[in-house]
Design a protein around this motif. Structure first.
Motif, mmCIF file in Angstrom:
data_model
loop_
_atom_site.group_PDB
_atom_site.id
_atom_site.type_symbol
_atom_site.label_atom_id
_atom_site.label_comp_id
_atom_site.label_asym_id
_atom_site.label_seq_id
_atom_site.Cartn_x
_atom_site.Cartn_y
_atom_site.Cartn_z
ATOM 1 N N ALA A 164 0.825 -1.205 0.000
ATOM 2 C CA ALA A 164 0.000 0.000 0.000
ATOM 3 C C ALA A 164 0.862 1.259 0.000
ATOM 4 C CB ALA A 164 -0.924 -0.006 1.221
ATOM 5 N N THR A 165 1.993 1.200 0.696
ATOM 6 C CA THR A 165 2.902 2.347 0.722
ATOM 7 C C THR A 165 3.506 2.588 -0.650
ATOM 8 O OG1 THR A 165 3.429 1.973 3.060
ATOM 9 C CG2 THR A 165 4.981 3.292 1.776
ATOM 10 N N ARG A 166 3.947 1.527 -1.308
ATOM 11 C CA ARG A 166 4.523 1.676 -2.646
ATOM 12 C C ARG A 166 3.481 2.190 -3.631
ATOM 13 N NH1 ARG A 166 6.581 -3.495 -1.334
ATOM 14 N NH2 ARG A 166 5.407 -4.471 -3.031
ATOM 15 N N THR A 167 2.251 1.734 -3.497
ATOM 16 C CA THR A 167 1.172 2.222 -4.360
ATOM 17 C C THR A 167 0.931 3.705 -4.142
ATOM 18 O OG1 THR A 167 0.087 0.051 -4.396
ATOM 19 C CG2 THR A 167 -1.270 1.958 -4.935
ATOM 20 N N ALA A 168 0.985 4.131 -2.882
ATOM 21 C CA ALA A 168 0.792 5.551 -2.569
ATOM 22 C C ALA A 168 1.929 6.400 -3.145
ATOM 23 C CB ALA A 168 0.692 5.741 -1.054
ATOM 24 N N ILE A 169 3.148 5.888 -3.138
ATOM 25 C CA ILE A 169 4.269 6.628 -3.708
ATOM 26 C C ILE A 169 4.075 6.818 -5.213
ATOM 27 C CG2 ILE A 169 6.756 6.548 -4.159
ATOM 28 C CD1 ILE A 169 7.075 5.105 -1.478
ATOM 29 N N LEU A 170 3.547 5.812 -5.872
ATOM 30 C CA LEU A 170 3.254 5.943 -7.300
ATOM 31 C C LEU A 170 2.219 7.038 -7.538
ATOM 32 C CD1 LEU A 170 3.088 2.177 -8.356
ATOM 33 C CD2 LEU A 170 4.935 3.794 -8.809
ATOM 34 N N ALA A 171 1.193 7.086 -6.688
ATOM 35 C CA ALA A 171 0.174 8.135 -6.824
ATOM 36 C C ALA A 171 0.777 9.511 -6.572
ATOM 37 C CB ALA A 171 -0.977 7.864 -5.848
ATOM 38 N N SER A 172 1.668 9.618 -5.613
ATOM 39 C CA SER A 172 2.334 10.890 -5.331
ATOM 40 C C SER A 172 3.190 11.325 -6.521
ATOM 41 C CB SER A 172 3.213 10.760 -4.085
ATOM 42 O OG SER A 172 2.440 10.432 -2.944
ATOM 43 N N THR A 173 3.819 10.369 -7.178
ATOM 44 C CA THR A 173 4.621 10.679 -8.357
ATOM 45 C C THR A 173 3.739 11.192 -9.488
ATOM 46 O OG1 THR A 173 6.185 8.956 -7.713
ATOM 47 C CG2 THR A 173 6.307 9.753 -9.988
ATOM 48 N N ARG A 174 2.586 10.579 -9.691
ATOM 49 C CA ARG A 174 1.660 11.073 -10.715
ATOM 50 C C ARG A 174 1.245 12.508 -10.422
ATOM 51 N NH1 ARG A 174 -0.744 6.015 -9.478
ATOM 52 N NH2 ARG A 174 -0.223 4.407 -11.017
ATOM 53 N N ALA A 175 1.059 12.826 -9.148
ATOM 54 C CA ALA A 175 0.615 14.169 -8.768
ATOM 55 C C ALA A 175 1.673 15.218 -9.104
ATOM 56 C CB ALA A 175 0.284 14.208 -7.279
ATOM 57 N N VAL A 176 2.948 14.953 -8.832
ATOM 58 C CA VAL A 176 3.971 15.953 -9.121
ATOM 59 C C VAL A 176 4.209 16.086 -10.621
ATOM 60 C CG1 VAL A 176 5.079 15.775 -6.874
ATOM 61 C CG2 VAL A 176 5.870 14.294 -8.748
ATOM 62 N N LEU A 177 4.072 14.991 -11.358
ATOM 63 C CA LEU A 177 4.207 15.096 -12.815
ATOM 64 C C LEU A 177 3.053 15.911 -13.398
ATOM 65 C CD1 LEU A 177 5.374 11.470 -13.767
ATOM 66 C CD2 LEU A 177 6.768 13.525 -13.419
ATOM 67 N N ALA A 178 1.876 15.769 -12.824
ATOM 68 C CA ALA A 178 0.729 16.549 -13.280
ATOM 69 C C ALA A 178 0.894 18.032 -12.977
ATOM 70 C CB ALA A 178 -0.554 16.024 -12.627
ATOM 71 N N ALA A 179 1.734 18.358 -11.993
ATOM 72 C CA ALA A 179 1.969 19.752 -11.625
ATOM 73 C C ALA A 179 3.030 20.414 -12.500
ATOM 74 C CB ALA A 179 2.379 19.842 -10.159
ATOM 75 N N GLY A 180 3.531 19.707 -13.499
ATOM 76 C CA GLY A 180 4.475 20.303 -14.436
ATOM 77 C C GLY A 180 5.912 19.862 -14.286
#
Length: 360
Positions: A164-180
């Motif tokens: 679950a932690t690794r999955t959350a890190i992937l989601a966090s990575t998507r968020a920063v890429l979406a921010a530019g």
């Protein structure tokens, strides 16, 4: 009541005769002293031998052309994404970086929460920053620097063994890429050599970033200066600071960039620190594939504490060590650079040394 001395003030013994013979150490005491001396020698001789080797490693002349390949990087603090920095600061940064070898900026957008999540409130001005930097420095990539303390040596921190932690890190990575941001740069510590969960995370992150045309980079621990030294140090201190060379190679093969944190080395002299950096550069070059950017960290900060002496760990010594290691191991290596840590602690002298000794 104090015991009387073995001799009287006139130098005679208690009975007025010859002075009493001094007591001799018992055989057991002598054995203990000899054992202690032997243990001390066993510890000091390898240390002195290793330090002598580092001093020798700092000698000689770097090969011609061992300077910037225009793949250098700079770590930037959190002020760039939380609103403290303005457009004027971005313009000043752009002026400083022009005509250098800086290609990547690692902008602190974390830290991650211990469950791997990253609240949007951690980087509220990220989109404004990335847009401004893209205008001012179109050839420079802006990556989100994400980090956290791992629960490897204490009960608190990030636990990579939890899916679950690794999955959350992937989601966090998507968020920063979406921010530019054009990439994600991870600094997770203390990360023990051989950690398989970290390798699993990198495999997943690589698939994610490459699908979006983004960069995956990591900050890496130093490599064993002696074979299996991380095991010895971990056993004696509980903190295995180094990675094995083999594990470093496993990490390097999974990322686009790997930046060695070649500072906080416990070296007391510039010559020893520079020799250590030369050694680290060679060790890292030997196992980093040609397809991965290898960057060696430069200390753009000036603290004095255990593990780091500002007078020893200088930018000139680090750059000379980098050039010597590069010269001896792979002087023509194209995907190679230095990474400057960190912008908010850097002095004019640090920047001057970087420009004159490496980027010039």
């Amino acid at each position: 009541m104090a015991q009387p001395d073995a001799t009287d003030p006139d130098g005679t013994g208690p009975d007025g005769g010859r002075p009493a013979a001094p007591s001799r150490p018992r055989p057991r005491g002598r054995r203990i002293l000899r054992l202690a001396a032997a243990v001390l020698a066993l510890l000091l001789v390898p240390l002195l031998t290793a330090e002598t080797a580092l001093r020798i490693n700092y000698t000689g002349d770097p090969a011609p052309g061992t300077r910037t390949r225009h793949r250098d990087a700079l770590w930037l603090g959190h002020a760039w994404v939380d609103g403290r920095k303005t457009g004027r600061d971005v313009a000043a940064l752009a002026r400083r970086l022009r005509d250098t070898g800086i290609r990547d900026l690692y902008v602190h957008a974390g830290p991650l929460e211990d469950d791997g999540t990253l609240p949007a409130s951690a980087f509220p001005k990220a989109r404004r920053l990335t847009a401004a930097l893209h205008r001012e420095l179109p050839d420079v990539r802006v990556q989100a620097w994400l980090g956290d303390k791992l629960a490897t040596e204490s009960p608190d921190g990030l636990r990579l063994d939890r899916p679950a932690t690794r999955t959350a890190i992937l989601a966090s990575t998507r968020a920063v890429l979406a921010a530019g941001f054009q990439g994600a740069h991870f600094d997770l510590e203390p990360l023990h050599s051989g950690d398989r969960d970290y390798l699993r995370l990198l495999d997943d992150l690589r698939a994610l970033t490459h699908a979006r045309g983004a960069v995956l980079s990591v900050a890496a621990h130093q490599i064993d200066p002696l074979p299996a030294f991380h095991s010895f140090w971990g056993t004696t201190t509980g903190h295995p600071k180094w990675w094995s060379q083999a594990y470093f190679g496993q990490v390097a093969r999974r990322v686009d960039q790997i930046a060695v944190m070649s500072y906080d080395t416990m070296q007391p002299l510039e010559s020893l620190y520079g020799g250590y950096v030369a050694q680290q550069t060679s060790l890292a070059l030997e196992v980093t594939p040609d397809s991965t950017d290898l960057l060696m960290g430069l200390p753009f900060y000036h603290e004095n504490r255990f593990g780091h002496r500002a007078r020893a760990e200088t930018v000139p010594a680090a750059v000379r060590g980098v050039r010597l290691g590069l010269s001896r191991t792979d002087a023509g290596r194209a995907r190679f650079g230095v990474a400057l840590y960190v912008d908010f602690a850097a002095t004019r002298e640090d920047w001057r040394a970087y420009r004159e000794d490496w980027a010039g």
